[in-house]
Scaffold this active site. Structure first.
Site, PDB file in Angstrom:
ATOM      1  N   ARG A  51       0.868  -1.174   0.000  1.00 29.21           N
ATOM      2  CA  ARG A  51       0.000   0.000   0.000  1.00 29.21           C
ATOM      3  C   ARG A  51       0.906   1.226   0.000  1.00 29.21           C
ATOM      4  O   ARG A  51       2.123   1.098   0.019  1.00 29.21           O
ATOM      5  CB  ARG A  51      -1.017  -0.010   1.162  1.00 29.21           C
ATOM      6  CG  ARG A  51      -0.719  -0.807   2.360  1.00 29.21           C
ATOM      7  CD  ARG A  51       0.371  -0.262   3.235  1.00 29.21           C
ATOM      8  NE  ARG A  51       0.172   1.140   3.461  1.00 29.21           N
ATOM      9  CZ  ARG A  51       1.110   2.022   3.618  1.00 29.21           C
ATOM     10  NH1 ARG A  51       2.397   1.661   3.599  1.00 29.21           N
ATOM     11  NH2 ARG A  51       0.861   3.300   3.814  1.00 29.21           N
ATOM     12  N   GLY A  52       0.294   2.404  -0.024  1.00 29.97           N
ATOM     13  CA  GLY A  52       1.098   3.616  -0.184  1.00 29.97           C
ATOM     14  C   GLY A  52       1.160   3.936  -1.670  1.00 29.97           C
ATOM     15  O   GLY A  52       1.463   3.055  -2.490  1.00 29.97           O
ATOM     16  N   ALA A  53       0.871   5.201  -2.005  1.00 30.06           N
ATOM     17  CA  ALA A  53       0.691   5.550  -3.415  1.00 30.06           C
ATOM     18  C   ALA A  53       1.855   5.138  -4.322  1.00 30.06           C
ATOM     19  O   ALA A  53       1.637   4.475  -5.351  1.00 30.06           O
ATOM     20  CB  ALA A  53       0.406   7.050  -3.526  1.00 30.06           C
ATOM     21  N   ARG A  88      -7.677  -0.163  -6.725  1.00 29.07           N
ATOM     22  CA  ARG A  88      -7.925   0.899  -5.737  1.00 29.07           C
ATOM     23  C   ARG A  88      -8.133   2.218  -6.495  1.00 29.07           C
ATOM     24  O   ARG A  88      -7.429   2.466  -7.481  1.00 29.07           O
ATOM     25  CB  ARG A  88      -6.753   1.025  -4.734  1.00 29.07           C
ATOM     26  CG  ARG A  88      -6.609  -0.208  -3.834  1.00 29.07           C
ATOM     27  CD  ARG A  88      -5.637   0.035  -2.687  1.00 29.07           C
ATOM     28  NE  ARG A  88      -6.193   0.914  -1.673  1.00 29.07           N
ATOM     29  CZ  ARG A  88      -5.495   1.399  -0.633  1.00 29.07           C
ATOM     30  NH1 ARG A  88      -4.221   1.068  -0.489  1.00 29.07           N
ATOM     31  NH2 ARG A  88      -6.072   2.188   0.256  1.00 29.07           N
ATOM     32  N   GLN A 198      -1.846   2.236  10.081  1.00 29.52           N
ATOM     33  CA  GLN A 198      -0.550   2.233   9.370  1.00 29.52           C
ATOM     34  C   GLN A 198       0.541   2.925  10.184  1.00 29.52           C
ATOM     35  O   GLN A 198       1.718   2.589  10.058  1.00 29.52           O
ATOM     36  CB  GLN A 198      -0.679   2.941   8.010  1.00 29.52           C
ATOM     37  CG  GLN A 198      -1.472   2.168   6.972  1.00 29.52           C
ATOM     38  CD  GLN A 198      -2.924   2.598   6.936  1.00 29.52           C
ATOM     39  OE1 GLN A 198      -3.476   3.028   7.952  1.00 29.52           O
ATOM     40  NE2 GLN A 198      -3.560   2.493   5.793  1.00 29.52           N
ATOM     41  N   ASP A 239      -1.804  10.909  -1.662  1.00 25.38           N
ATOM     42  CA  ASP A 239      -2.196   9.902  -2.651  1.00 25.38           C
ATOM     43  C   ASP A 239      -2.574  10.510  -3.990  1.00 25.38           C
ATOM     44  O   ASP A 239      -2.565   9.844  -5.022  1.00 25.38           O
ATOM     45  CB  ASP A 239      -3.371   9.073  -2.121  1.00 25.38           C
ATOM     46  CG  ASP A 239      -2.896   8.168  -1.009  1.00 25.38           C
ATOM     47  OD1 ASP A 239      -2.791   8.657   0.136  1.00 25.38           O
ATOM     48  OD2 ASP A 239      -2.583   7.003  -1.292  1.00 25.38           O
ATOM     49  N   ASN A 249      -5.143  12.668   1.023  1.00 22.47           N
ATOM     50  CA  ASN A 249      -4.276  11.733   1.753  1.00 22.47           C
ATOM     51  C   ASN A 249      -5.140  10.959   2.751  1.00 22.47           C
ATOM     52  O   ASN A 249      -6.361  11.160   2.841  1.00 22.47           O
ATOM     53  CB  ASN A 249      -3.145  12.495   2.463  1.00 22.47           C
ATOM     54  CG  ASN A 249      -2.072  11.568   3.010  1.00 22.47           C
ATOM     55  OD1 ASN A 249      -1.578  10.691   2.303  1.00 22.47           O
ATOM     56  ND2 ASN A 249      -1.720  11.713   4.271  1.00 22.47           N
ATOM     57  N   LYS A 250      -4.521  10.089   3.479  1.00 14.27           N
ATOM     58  CA  LYS A 250      -5.230   9.201   4.413  1.00 14.27           C
ATOM     59  C   LYS A 250      -6.215   9.968   5.285  1.00 14.27           C
ATOM     60  O   LYS A 250      -5.927  11.070   5.751  1.00 14.27           O
ATOM     61  CB  LYS A 250      -4.180   8.468   5.274  1.00 14.27           C
ATOM     62  CG  LYS A 250      -4.723   7.498   6.290  1.00 14.27           C
ATOM     63  CD  LYS A 250      -5.634   6.439   5.700  1.00 14.27           C
ATOM     64  CE  LYS A 250      -4.994   5.665   4.561  1.00 14.27           C
ATOM     65  NZ  LYS A 250      -5.975   4.815   3.833  1.00 14.27           N
TER      66      LYS A 250
HETATM   67  O1  MRU Z   1      -4.448   3.208   2.314  1.00 14.03           O
HETATM   68  P1  MRU Z   1      -2.967   3.353   2.207  1.00 14.03           P
HETATM   69  O2  MRU Z   1      -2.202   2.737   3.323  1.00 14.03           O
HETATM   70  O3  MRU Z   1      -2.463   2.942   0.833  1.00 14.03           O
HETATM   71  O4  MRU Z   1      -2.755   4.930   2.315  1.00 14.03           O
HETATM   72  C1  MRU Z   1      -1.455   5.451   2.289  1.00 14.03           C
HETATM   73  C2  MRU Z   1      -1.393   6.899   2.526  1.00 14.03           C
HETATM   74  O5  MRU Z   1      -2.385   7.562   2.692  1.00 14.03           O
HETATM   75  C3  MRU Z   1      -0.050   7.535   2.447  1.00 14.03           C
HETATM   76  O6  MRU Z   1       0.046   8.613   3.316  1.00 14.03           O
HETATM   77  C4  MRU Z   1       0.130   8.025   1.014  1.00 14.03           C
HETATM   78  O7  MRU Z   1      -0.045   6.992   0.104  1.00 14.03           O
HETATM   79  C5  MRU Z   1       1.439   8.631   0.797  1.00 14.03           C
HETATM   80  S1  MRU Z   1       2.673   7.381   0.673  1.00 14.03           S
HETATM   81  C6  MRU Z   1       4.165   8.014   0.299  1.00 14.03           C
END
Ligand code: MRU
Length: 361
Positions: A51-53, A88, A198, A239, A249-250
């Site tokens: 996960r993570g963009a 996603r 996370q 993201d 973002n999250k």
């Molecule tokens: O749902 P996730 O864990 O994929 O969400 C991740 C985030 O929101 C991160 O902050 C974002 O992707 C930036 S990662 C460098």
């Protein structure tokens, strides 16, 4: 980054397969898993093994490459892009990586696509590492400046925008790792980041592994800490960021930005350019927010005596909503930290750093 003395990236080629770290098992187990097919890559993204963009984008690129080894036809390329695109909806790095792979592979003869796809996926991963390293260098200046004024630097971060969310280094954590290398006295407030935690599971694990002082706090503590002057700077990842500087973002990031604004705490976003959606101008109206399963809210995951365990914390009959991201309007963002330097979260600021991309959009 190093795990038990060995340097790891989060994704790498392993023979005919692609290896990833199964992030669902951290911080309890460090487990490497092999992805062997398009289906494996899609499941790994959809079910958040990765996960993570930026890492979602990198995994999608490798997913296309895995499929090109089986079916390098035009139909195979389209199928791979369609399957991965549906995994996603919010992180634009996914679409960016798929568009890049398709544009690179479509003009080639099918017989040439297998090797070309692997090489392209590898190049995108290397590019991600270089981008994050550069973000680290540019963000380091902000931390140095605070250290010079105050001695210790207290950073607050949300979710995981660390090396696990990228191919290496992380985005929001890259300046932190650089500051630690340089010997700055740095401490990180880590938001736990409900519902998937996370922060507690991943960011805390990363920082502990790197020996960086950090403290885990519940998501609601940030405003209180800022009121008391215990946060010098907020740095988060993103993201998807619009051409006008709105940051998706999250979930919970927006509340941190509001609290930072109210308390005069600088709020910065680490932004690799593949996370900019140059086609969008209004983040609130135009970005699709992923809605995830209610179980993530009604239950808690942890480690019991017999291994990973999930417990219910809400009444059986209570419905739950689970929007996974929110949008922080550009006016609440003090600055963006990109691989080309810092800029204000404005259309002019982004365009000045990336004139080539604006024209291309
Ligand atoms: O749902 P996730 O864990 O994929 O969400 C991740 C985030 O929101 C991160 O902050 C974002 O992707 C930036 S990662 C460098």
């Amino acid at each position: 980054m190093k795990v038990a003395g060995t340097h790891y990236r989060t994704i790498w080629e392993a023979g005919e397969t692609v290896a990833i770290i199964d992030q669902r098992r951290l911080p309890h187990d460090f487990t490497v898993v092999a992805l062997a097919s398009l289906h494996d890559a899609a499941v790994a993204i959809r079910d958040m093994w990765v996960r993570g963009a930026p890492l979602i984008g990198a995994t999608a690129a490798h997913g296309v490459a895995l499929h090109m080894a089986r079916d390098p036809s035009d139909a195979g390329l389209e199928e791979a892009c369609a399957v991965l695109r549906a995994t996603r909806p919010t992180a634009v790095n996914l679409m960016w990586a798929l568009d890049d792979m398709r544009a690179y592979l479509a003009p080639l003869a099918p017989g040439d696509r297998r090797d070309a796809a692997r090489a392209r996926a590898r190049a995108l991963c290397d590019e991600d590492v270089a981008i994050n390293r550069a973000i680290g260098d540019h963000g380091l200046g902000l931390l140095r400046e605070i250290a010079a004024r105050k001695g210790r630097v207290n950073v607050l971060t949300h979710c995981n925008a660390g090396w696990l969310a990228t191919v290496d280094w992380g985005t929001a954590t890259a300046p932190i790792y650089r500051a630690a290398e340089e010997g700055l006295d740095i401490h990180v407030w880590v938001d736990e980041t409900r519902p998937r935690n996370q922060g507690a599971h991943l960011t805390a694990w990363e920082l502990a592994g790197a020996g960086i002082p950090h403290t885990l706090v519940v998501d609601n503590a940030g405003g209180h800490l800022m009121q008391r002057g215990q946060v010098d700077i907020v740095i988060t990842g993103t993201d998807r960021t619009t051409a006008t500087g709105d940051v998706c973002n999250k979930i919970g990031t927006y509340l941190k930005a509001l609290a930072a604004h109210e308390n005069g705490v600088p709020f910065h976003v680490a932004l690799p350019s593949p996370t900019i959606d140059w086609t969008l101008r209004d983040g609130l109206r135009e970005i699709e927010i992923e809605e995830r399963g209610a179980e993530e809210v009604t239950h808690l995951d942890g480690l019991g005596p017999d291994g990973p365990t999930r417990i219910r914390i809400a009444p059986e009959a209570t419905p739950a909503a689970n929007p996974a991201f929110d949008v922080t309007p550009a006016r609440l963002v003090t600055g963006l930290i990109t691989e080309r330097g810092l800029c204000p979260a404005t259309e002019a600021g982004l365009a000045a750093l990336f004139p080539d991309r604006v024209r291309a959009a």
